[in-house]
Design a protein around this motif. Structure first.
Motif, mmCIF file in Angstrom:
data_model
loop_
_atom_site.group_PDB
_atom_site.id
_atom_site.type_symbol
_atom_site.label_atom_id
_atom_site.label_comp_id
_atom_site.label_asym_id
_atom_site.label_seq_id
_atom_site.Cartn_x
_atom_site.Cartn_y
_atom_site.Cartn_z
ATOM 1 N N VAL A 1 -44.576 -4.033 44.213
ATOM 2 C CA VAL A 1 -45.782 -3.103 44.603
ATOM 3 C C VAL A 1 -45.946 -3.287 46.152
ATOM 4 O O VAL A 1 -45.814 -4.019 46.735
ATOM 5 C CB VAL A 1 -47.059 -3.793 44.043
ATOM 6 C CG1 VAL A 1 -48.320 -3.054 44.303
ATOM 7 C CG2 VAL A 1 -47.072 -3.715 42.311
ATOM 8 N N ASN A 2 -46.210 -2.120 46.536
ATOM 9 C CA ASN A 2 -46.663 -1.898 48.173
ATOM 10 C C ASN A 2 -47.908 -2.371 48.377
ATOM 11 O O ASN A 2 -48.806 -2.802 47.464
ATOM 12 C CB ASN A 2 -45.983 -0.540 48.629
ATOM 13 C CG ASN A 2 -47.202 0.457 48.092
ATOM 14 O OD1 ASN A 2 -48.124 0.349 47.961
ATOM 15 N ND2 ASN A 2 -46.682 1.697 48.252
ATOM 16 N N GLY A 3 -48.206 -2.403 49.793
ATOM 17 C CA GLY A 3 -49.631 -2.869 50.147
ATOM 18 C C GLY A 3 -50.774 -1.794 49.925
ATOM 19 O O GLY A 3 -51.863 -2.296 50.089
ATOM 20 N N GLN A 4 -50.333 -0.672 49.237
ATOM 21 C CA GLN A 4 -51.515 0.317 48.907
ATOM 22 C C GLN A 4 -51.505 0.264 47.325
ATOM 23 O O GLN A 4 -52.188 1.062 46.689
ATOM 24 C CB GLN A 4 -50.937 1.556 49.279
ATOM 25 C CG GLN A 4 -51.197 1.890 50.980
ATOM 26 C CD GLN A 4 -50.930 3.129 51.502
ATOM 27 O OE1 GLN A 4 -50.088 4.070 50.950
ATOM 28 N NE2 GLN A 4 -51.448 3.653 52.391
ATOM 29 N N HIS A 5 -51.217 -1.005 46.569
ATOM 30 C CA HIS A 5 -51.321 -0.991 45.446
ATOM 31 C C HIS A 5 -50.522 -0.021 44.532
ATOM 32 O O HIS A 5 -51.148 0.318 43.414
ATOM 33 C CB HIS A 5 -52.706 -1.340 44.870
ATOM 34 C CG HIS A 5 -53.543 -2.074 46.108
ATOM 35 N ND1 HIS A 5 -53.402 -3.178 46.456
ATOM 36 C CD2 HIS A 5 -54.683 -1.485 46.667
ATOM 37 C CE1 HIS A 5 -53.862 -3.523 47.384
ATOM 38 N NE2 HIS A 5 -55.093 -2.589 47.573
ATOM 39 N N ALA B 1 -48.067 -8.733 40.525
ATOM 40 C CA ALA B 1 -47.718 -7.949 41.469
ATOM 41 C C ALA B 1 -48.979 -7.318 42.468
ATOM 42 O O ALA B 1 -49.202 -7.249 43.509
ATOM 43 C CB ALA B 1 -46.503 -7.066 41.553
ATOM 44 N N LEU B 2 -49.705 -6.528 41.582
ATOM 45 C CA LEU B 2 -50.848 -5.913 41.981
ATOM 46 C C LEU B 2 -51.740 -6.845 42.667
ATOM 47 O O LEU B 2 -52.417 -6.678 43.823
ATOM 48 C CB LEU B 2 -51.788 -5.246 41.008
ATOM 49 C CG LEU B 2 -50.873 -3.911 40.530
ATOM 50 C CD1 LEU B 2 -51.688 -3.355 39.181
ATOM 51 C CD2 LEU B 2 -50.852 -2.826 41.720
ATOM 52 N N LYS B 3 -52.026 -8.202 41.883
ATOM 53 C CA LYS B 3 -52.911 -9.190 42.497
ATOM 54 C C LYS B 3 -52.313 -9.640 44.047
ATOM 55 O O LYS B 3 -53.111 -9.762 44.950
ATOM 56 C CB LYS B 3 -53.230 -10.375 41.821
ATOM 57 C CG LYS B 3 -53.898 -11.165 42.290
ATOM 58 C CD LYS B 3 -53.943 -12.498 41.368
ATOM 59 C CE LYS B 3 -54.828 -13.639 41.793
ATOM 60 N NZ LYS B 3 -54.873 -14.080 43.131
ATOM 61 N N LYS B 4 -51.059 -9.637 44.018
ATOM 62 C CA LYS B 4 -50.453 -10.264 45.423
ATOM 63 C C LYS B 4 -50.699 -9.216 46.511
ATOM 64 O O LYS B 4 -50.896 -9.431 47.588
ATOM 65 C CB LYS B 4 -48.804 -10.521 45.153
ATOM 66 C CG LYS B 4 -48.636 -11.783 44.294
ATOM 67 C CD LYS B 4 -47.301 -11.929 44.323
ATOM 68 C CE LYS B 4 -46.761 -13.231 43.881
ATOM 69 N NZ LYS B 4 -45.275 -13.563 43.694
ATOM 70 N N SER B 5 -50.287 -7.742 46.174
ATOM 71 C CA SER B 5 -50.744 -6.746 46.887
ATOM 72 C C SER B 5 -52.092 -6.697 47.444
ATOM 73 O O SER B 5 -52.379 -6.501 48.592
ATOM 74 C CB SER B 5 -50.334 -5.613 46.161
ATOM 75 O OG SER B 5 -50.559 -4.343 47.055
#
Length: 104
Positions: free
Chosen positions: A44-48, A79-83
């Motif tokens: 996942v990228n930093g824009q979720h 992955a979304l939580k980490k993002s």
């Protein structure tokens, strides 16, 4: 008083420019999470946004689709939580930890 207002406006413009740069940077940064001992991996990228999903062939079992669905959900959600955590950390650096509602 007008000088103080002008200074506040400059600070707001600088903050806006920094926010735009941060958003662009976050779009290029990625985090990864896996489930099932690495059988399913989500990136996942930093824009979720989910940018990739890898599923090992050995976990694909037509007799147990529910397990695969659970693994995909677990990997994507982690992955979304980490993002989100990454974006929040970067925002805290930018704002000095000051919480500004609606920014992220």
């Amino acid at each position: 008083m007008a000088k103080g207002l002008g200074n506040i406006m400059k600070q707001a413009q600088l903050m806006q420019q920094k926010m735009e740069r941060l958003q662009q940077e976050l779009a290029t940064r990625q985090v990864e999470a896996s489930a099932g001992g690495g059988m399913v991996t989500a990136v996942v990228n930093g824009q979720h946004q989910v940018v990739s999903l890898r599923i090992e062939a050995s976990v694909v079992d037509p007799e147990d689709v529910e397990m695969l669905q659970d693994l995909v959900l677990a990997a994507v959600n982690e992955a979304l939580k980490k993002s989100q955590d990454m974006a929040q950390q970067e925002m805290n650096k930018l704002t000095g930890g000051f919480n500004i509602p609606g920014l992220m």
